[in-house]
Write a protein that holds these residues in place. Structure first.
Motif, PDB file in Angstrom:
ATOM      1  N   MET A 291      -6.283  75.524  56.039  1.00 54.80           N
ATOM      2  CA  MET A 291      -6.034  74.438  55.118  1.00 54.80           C
ATOM      3  C   MET A 291      -7.165  74.433  54.093  1.00 54.80           C
ATOM      4  O   MET A 291      -8.341  74.524  54.442  1.00 54.80           O
ATOM      5  N   SER A 292      -6.793  74.273  52.867  1.00 52.48           N
ATOM      6  CA  SER A 292      -7.798  74.279  51.808  1.00 52.48           C
ATOM      7  C   SER A 292      -8.538  72.940  51.783  1.00 52.48           C
ATOM      8  O   SER A 292      -7.979  71.901  52.154  1.00 52.48           O
ATOM      9  N   PRO A 293      -9.776  72.947  51.357  1.00 52.60           N
ATOM     10  CA  PRO A 293     -10.552  71.700  51.284  1.00 52.60           C
ATOM     11  C   PRO A 293      -9.920  70.684  50.330  1.00 52.60           C
ATOM     12  O   PRO A 293      -9.984  69.477  50.576  1.00 52.60           O
ATOM     13  N   LEU A 294      -9.295  71.146  49.273  1.00 53.31           N
ATOM     14  CA  LEU A 294      -8.662  70.241  48.320  1.00 53.31           C
ATOM     15  C   LEU A 294      -7.458  69.532  48.953  1.00 53.31           C
ATOM     16  O   LEU A 294      -7.262  68.325  48.761  1.00 53.31           O
ATOM     17  N   LEU A 295      -6.672  70.254  49.724  1.00 56.52           N
ATOM     18  CA  LEU A 295      -5.533  69.664  50.422  1.00 56.52           C
ATOM     19  C   LEU A 295      -6.005  68.648  51.471  1.00 56.52           C
ATOM     20  O   LEU A 295      -5.442  67.555  51.586  1.00 56.52           O
ATOM     21  N   ALA A 296      -7.033  68.998  52.224  1.00 57.84           N
ATOM     22  CA  ALA A 296      -7.587  68.083  53.231  1.00 57.84           C
ATOM     23  C   ALA A 296      -8.106  66.809  52.563  1.00 57.84           C
ATOM     24  O   ALA A 296      -7.883  65.696  53.066  1.00 57.84           O
TER      25      ALA A 296
ATOM     26  N   GLY B 139      -7.054  65.545  49.750  1.00 57.67           N
ATOM     27  CA  GLY B 139      -5.880  64.795  49.290  1.00 57.67           C
ATOM     28  C   GLY B 139      -5.227  64.016  50.425  1.00 57.67           C
ATOM     29  O   GLY B 139      -4.803  62.866  50.241  1.00 57.67           O
ATOM     30  N   ILE B 140      -5.132  64.629  51.600  1.00 55.72           N
ATOM     31  CA  ILE B 140      -4.547  63.944  52.763  1.00 55.72           C
ATOM     32  C   ILE B 140      -5.415  62.761  53.171  1.00 55.72           C
ATOM     33  O   ILE B 140      -4.908  61.671  53.459  1.00 55.72           O
ATOM     34  N   ILE B 141      -6.713  62.953  53.176  1.00 57.73           N
ATOM     35  CA  ILE B 141      -7.638  61.864  53.535  1.00 57.73           C
ATOM     36  C   ILE B 141      -7.522  60.720  52.533  1.00 57.73           C
ATOM     37  O   ILE B 141      -7.486  59.542  52.910  1.00 57.73           O
ATOM     38  N   ALA B 142      -7.442  61.042  51.246  1.00 60.66           N
ATOM     39  CA  ALA B 142      -7.313  60.004  50.215  1.00 60.66           C
ATOM     40  C   ALA B 142      -5.992  59.243  50.377  1.00 60.66           C
ATOM     41  O   ALA B 142      -5.954  58.012  50.231  1.00 60.66           O
TER      42      ALA B 142
ATOM     43  N   LEU C 276      -4.241  58.830  53.177  1.00 65.10           N
ATOM     44  CA  LEU C 276      -4.338  57.990  54.372  1.00 65.10           C
ATOM     45  C   LEU C 276      -5.207  56.758  54.121  1.00 65.10           C
ATOM     46  O   LEU C 276      -4.896  55.665  54.600  1.00 65.10           O
ATOM     47  N   LEU C 277      -6.268  56.940  53.376  1.00 61.69           N
ATOM     48  CA  LEU C 277      -7.141  55.813  53.032  1.00 61.69           C
ATOM     49  C   LEU C 277      -6.391  54.794  52.172  1.00 61.69           C
ATOM     50  O   LEU C 277      -6.475  53.586  52.417  1.00 61.69           O
ATOM     51  N   ALA C 278      -5.634  55.267  51.194  1.00 66.83           N
ATOM     52  CA  ALA C 278      -4.852  54.362  50.337  1.00 66.83           C
ATOM     53  C   ALA C 278      -3.803  53.616  51.157  1.00 66.83           C
ATOM     54  O   ALA C 278      -3.605  52.403  50.982  1.00 66.83           O
ATOM     55  N   LEU C 279      -3.127  54.303  52.060  1.00 62.65           N
ATOM     56  CA  LEU C 279      -2.126  53.676  52.908  1.00 62.65           C
ATOM     57  C   LEU C 279      -2.759  52.609  53.804  1.00 62.65           C
ATOM     58  O   LEU C 279      -2.206  51.517  53.964  1.00 62.65           O
ATOM     59  N   THR C 280      -3.920  52.901  54.348  1.00 61.65           N
ATOM     60  CA  THR C 280      -4.628  51.949  55.207  1.00 61.65           C
ATOM     61  C   THR C 280      -5.010  50.696  54.424  1.00 61.65           C
ATOM     62  O   THR C 280      -4.864  49.584  54.916  1.00 61.65           O
ATOM     63  N   VAL C 281      -5.491  50.869  53.208  1.00 61.03           N
ATOM     64  CA  VAL C 281      -5.874  49.727  52.375  1.00 61.03           C
ATOM     65  C   VAL C 281      -4.645  48.874  52.056  1.00 61.03           C
ATOM     66  O   VAL C 281      -4.692  47.641  52.133  1.00 61.03           O
ATOM     67  N   ILE C 282      -3.535  49.503  51.717  1.00 60.45           N
ATOM     68  CA  ILE C 282      -2.316  48.757  51.399  1.00 60.45           C
ATOM     69  C   ILE C 282      -1.824  47.969  52.608  1.00 60.45           C
ATOM     70  O   ILE C 282      -1.481  46.788  52.497  1.00 60.45           O
TER      71      ILE C 282
END
Length: 137
Positions: free
Chosen positions: A1-6, A8-11, A13-19
């Motif tokens: 998995m590329s660091p950019l994809l990882a 993006g997934i973390i971002a 998940l963070l946005a979903l958690t905040v919502i």
């Protein structure tokens, strides 16, 4: 998995958690109808029931917000002779959480003299919403 994809997934998940957190926080403390729910006085046998209404607070020993709600509800009960505050500790009666669909503590029921749940609050009740619920009696 590329660091950019990882990243993006973390971002995402963070946005979903905040919502989700904002939605839960917005709904916390608001008045909901009790539906056809009946509170059985035998579930709090030592309690003194109000002639007008009873504020039933479900709490646990480890609940951080329960003492604040206890003080608020006791204050309401002290100001009104026909109103009582009853606290049910779910630590010692976990069966009641399933029976009354209590998913978080504190949860407060406004129960009339027949045992019908007229309103319920999850979390710390908003003062104006609690006042409006009690004004219906």
């Amino acid at each position: 998995m590329s660091p950019l994809l990882a990243l993006g997934i973390i971002a995402a998940l963070l946005a979903l958690t905040v919502i989700i957190g904002l939605v839960v926080r917005r709904r916390d403390g608001r008045r909901r109808t009790g539906g056809a729910l009946q509170f059985d006085p035998l579930d709090a046998p030592a309690a003194e029931w109000g002639s007008r209404a009873t504020l039933v607070q479900f709490s646990t020993e480890m609940c951080a917000r329960c003492p604040q709600v206890r003080r608020m509800l006791s204050g309401y009960a002290a100001d009104d002779g026909g109103l009582r505050h009853v606290e049910v500790d779910l630590t010692h009666r976990p069966d009641l959480s399933a029976r009354y669909r209590v998913l978080q503590t504190p949860t407060t029921f406004v129960v009339d003299d027949t045992g019908a749940v007229r309103a319920r609050f999850h979390g710390v009740p908003q003062r104006h919403a609690l006042t409006e619920a009690l004004a219906a009696f």
